[in-house]
Design a protein around this motif. Structure first.
Motif, PDB file in Angstrom:
ATOM      1  N   ARG A  45       0.863  -1.173   0.000  1.00 61.69           N
ATOM      2  CA  ARG A  45       0.000   0.000   0.000  1.00 61.69           C
ATOM      3  C   ARG A  45       0.911   1.238   0.000  1.00 61.69           C
ATOM      4  N   ALA A  46       0.352   2.330  -0.379  1.00 59.76           N
ATOM      5  CA  ALA A  46       1.109   3.582  -0.399  1.00 59.76           C
ATOM      6  C   ALA A  46       2.326   3.479  -1.313  1.00 59.76           C
ATOM      7  N   ALA A  47       2.178   2.720  -2.406  1.00 55.30           N
ATOM      8  CA  ALA A  47       3.306   2.549  -3.323  1.00 55.30           C
ATOM      9  C   ALA A  47       2.809   2.100  -4.687  1.00 55.30           C
ATOM     10  N   LEU A  48       3.679   2.280  -5.657  1.00 50.38           N
ATOM     11  CA  LEU A  48       3.387   1.916  -7.038  1.00 50.38           C
ATOM     12  C   LEU A  48       3.950   0.528  -7.330  1.00 50.38           C
ATOM     13  N   THR A  49       3.148  -0.300  -7.999  1.00 48.60           N
ATOM     14  CA  THR A  49       3.586  -1.608  -8.482  1.00 48.60           C
ATOM     15  C   THR A  49       3.468  -1.607 -10.003  1.00 48.60           C
ATOM     16  N   GLU A  50       4.494  -2.075 -10.688  1.00 49.59           N
ATOM     17  CA  GLU A  50       4.454  -2.174 -12.144  1.00 49.59           C
ATOM     18  C   GLU A  50       4.431  -3.648 -12.526  1.00 49.59           C
ATOM     19  N   ILE A  51       3.467  -4.027 -13.372  1.00 49.94           N
ATOM     20  CA  ILE A  51       3.319  -5.422 -13.780  1.00 49.94           C
ATOM     21  C   ILE A  51       3.364  -5.518 -15.300  1.00 49.94           C
ATOM     22  N   VAL A  52       4.272  -6.354 -15.793  1.00 54.60           N
ATOM     23  CA  VAL A  52       4.470  -6.552 -17.222  1.00 54.60           C
ATOM     24  C   VAL A  52       3.891  -7.909 -17.621  1.00 54.60           C
ATOM     25  N   LEU A  53       3.137  -7.943 -18.708  1.00 55.06           N
ATOM     26  CA  LEU A  53       2.492  -9.172 -19.160  1.00 55.06           C
ATOM     27  C   LEU A  53       3.184  -9.727 -20.392  1.00 55.06           C
ATOM     28  N   GLU A  54       3.425 -11.037 -20.379  1.00 55.10           N
ATOM     29  CA  GLU A  54       3.908 -11.687 -21.598  1.00 55.10           C
ATOM     30  C   GLU A  54       2.779 -11.779 -22.617  1.00 55.10           C
ATOM     31  N   ARG A  55       1.596 -12.098 -22.134  1.00 54.76           N
ATOM     32  CA  ARG A  55       0.377 -12.047 -22.947  1.00 54.76           C
ATOM     33  C   ARG A  55      -0.805 -11.888 -22.013  1.00 54.76           C
ATOM     34  N   GLU A  56      -1.923 -11.492 -22.569  1.00 51.81           N
ATOM     35  CA  GLU A  56      -3.100 -11.229 -21.747  1.00 51.81           C
ATOM     36  C   GLU A  56      -3.940 -12.492 -21.573  1.00 51.81           C
ATOM     37  N   GLY A  57      -4.788 -12.471 -20.548  1.00 50.36           N
ATOM     38  CA  GLY A  57      -5.675 -13.594 -20.297  1.00 50.36           C
ATOM     39  C   GLY A  57      -5.009 -14.781 -19.642  1.00 50.36           C
ATOM     40  N   ILE A  58      -3.935 -14.549 -18.900  1.00 50.02           N
ATOM     41  CA  ILE A  58      -3.206 -15.653 -18.269  1.00 50.02           C
ATOM     42  C   ILE A  58      -3.498 -15.736 -16.776  1.00 50.02           C
ATOM     43  N   GLY A  59      -4.455 -14.960 -16.319  1.00 54.06           N
ATOM     44  CA  GLY A  59      -4.805 -14.962 -14.902  1.00 54.06           C
ATOM     45  C   GLY A  59      -4.327 -13.737 -14.162  1.00 54.06           C
ATOM     46  N   GLU A  60      -3.920 -12.713 -14.912  1.00 57.38           N
ATOM     47  CA  GLU A  60      -3.359 -11.520 -14.265  1.00 57.38           C
ATOM     48  C   GLU A  60      -4.378 -10.808 -13.377  1.00 57.38           C
TER      49      GLU A  60
END
Length: 248
Positions: A45-60
């Motif tokens: 909380r109180a912070a930024l998280t960056e998430i990179v996807l190899e492809r979409e629809g994989i349970g992200e």
């Protein structure tokens, strides 16, 4: 080692660089294997998280739902900005989200999307704000990190397939990819030692097995007819209001 030094290093205020840094506040992910490698034992909380996807629809999205539902139990709003697809309301409700506290901002350009995310993060009623963006403007991303810290909100910058992580100010960066029917979560950056191997999650099985499963906290709400398009009626009004205010 000197006993006095050993005692000093055991103090909870002392952080060793090889360990995960303690987070003042974190929300459990709902997946024990992931919590074990995240500083504070959950999403920061109180912070930024960056998430990179190899492809979409994989349970992200499934990966984030237990934490989002928990934040709503505390009375917070969840805001999604510029998602690439229209959220499917019945699935979100079945996962435990309260659609009356779920806001989606759509049909905005990059500038307005970043502005809306910053305003949401600063709002005291906002527990989490997700934004799908292609921007690599470090100044804009830094503003989101500051807003998340000041608003004590969990913020996620989603990078769609083909995009690279770039938020230097984000204390947590993850890369998601499918792996033999599981979700491989690779920690690109955290406040702690490097993690050489990805965390493999069977999302459905691990969520059911977790002592923090959603069913332990509240009943799943049934979606009503006005949620069929993926947006509760009040959320539509709020999203339009955000766009109108930005253009004044």
């Amino acid at each position: 080692m000197n006993p006095a030094l050993t005692e000093a290093l055991a103090h909870p205020a002392i952080w060793r660089g090889g360990d995960c840094a303690p987070e003042p506040a974190a929300v459990a992910t709902g997946f024990d294997a992931l919590d074990a490698v995240l500083p504070g034992g959950g999403w920061p909380r109180a912070a930024l998280t960056e998430i990179v996807l190899e492809r979409e629809g994989i349970g992200e999205i499934m990966l984030t739902l237990p934490a989002l539902a928990r934040l709503q139990v505390e009375g917070s709003l969840v805001v999604w900005i510029a998602p690439p697809y229209r959220p499917y309301a019945p699935a979100l409700a079945a996962a435990g989200l309260d659609l009356a506290r779920f806001v989606v901002v759509r049909d905005v350009d990059e500038r307005d999307a970043l502005w809306a995310c910053e305003q949401a993060l600063r709002a005291p009623e906002c527990g989490a704000a997700f934004i799908w963006t292609s921007t690599h403007d470090e100044r804009a991303l830094r503003r989101l990190q500051v807003a998340a810290r000041e608003g004590r909100s969990w913020s996620v910058v989603w990078r769609r397939p083909g995009r690279q992580a770039s938020a230097a100010t984000a204390p947590l960066r993850l890369a998601l990819a499918p792996h033999e029917g599981q979700l491989a979560v690779r920690v690109l950056k955290r406040r702690g030692a490097e993690l050489p191997h990805p965390v493999l999650l069977d999302l459905r099985r691990e969520q059911r097995a977790s002592p923090h499963s959603l069913s332990d906290h509240h009943k799943r709400p049934k979606p009503s007819s006005h949620h069929a398009v993926g947006l509760p009626v009040p959320a539509v009004a709020r999203a339009r209001c955000l766009r109108a205010q930005r253009r004044r």
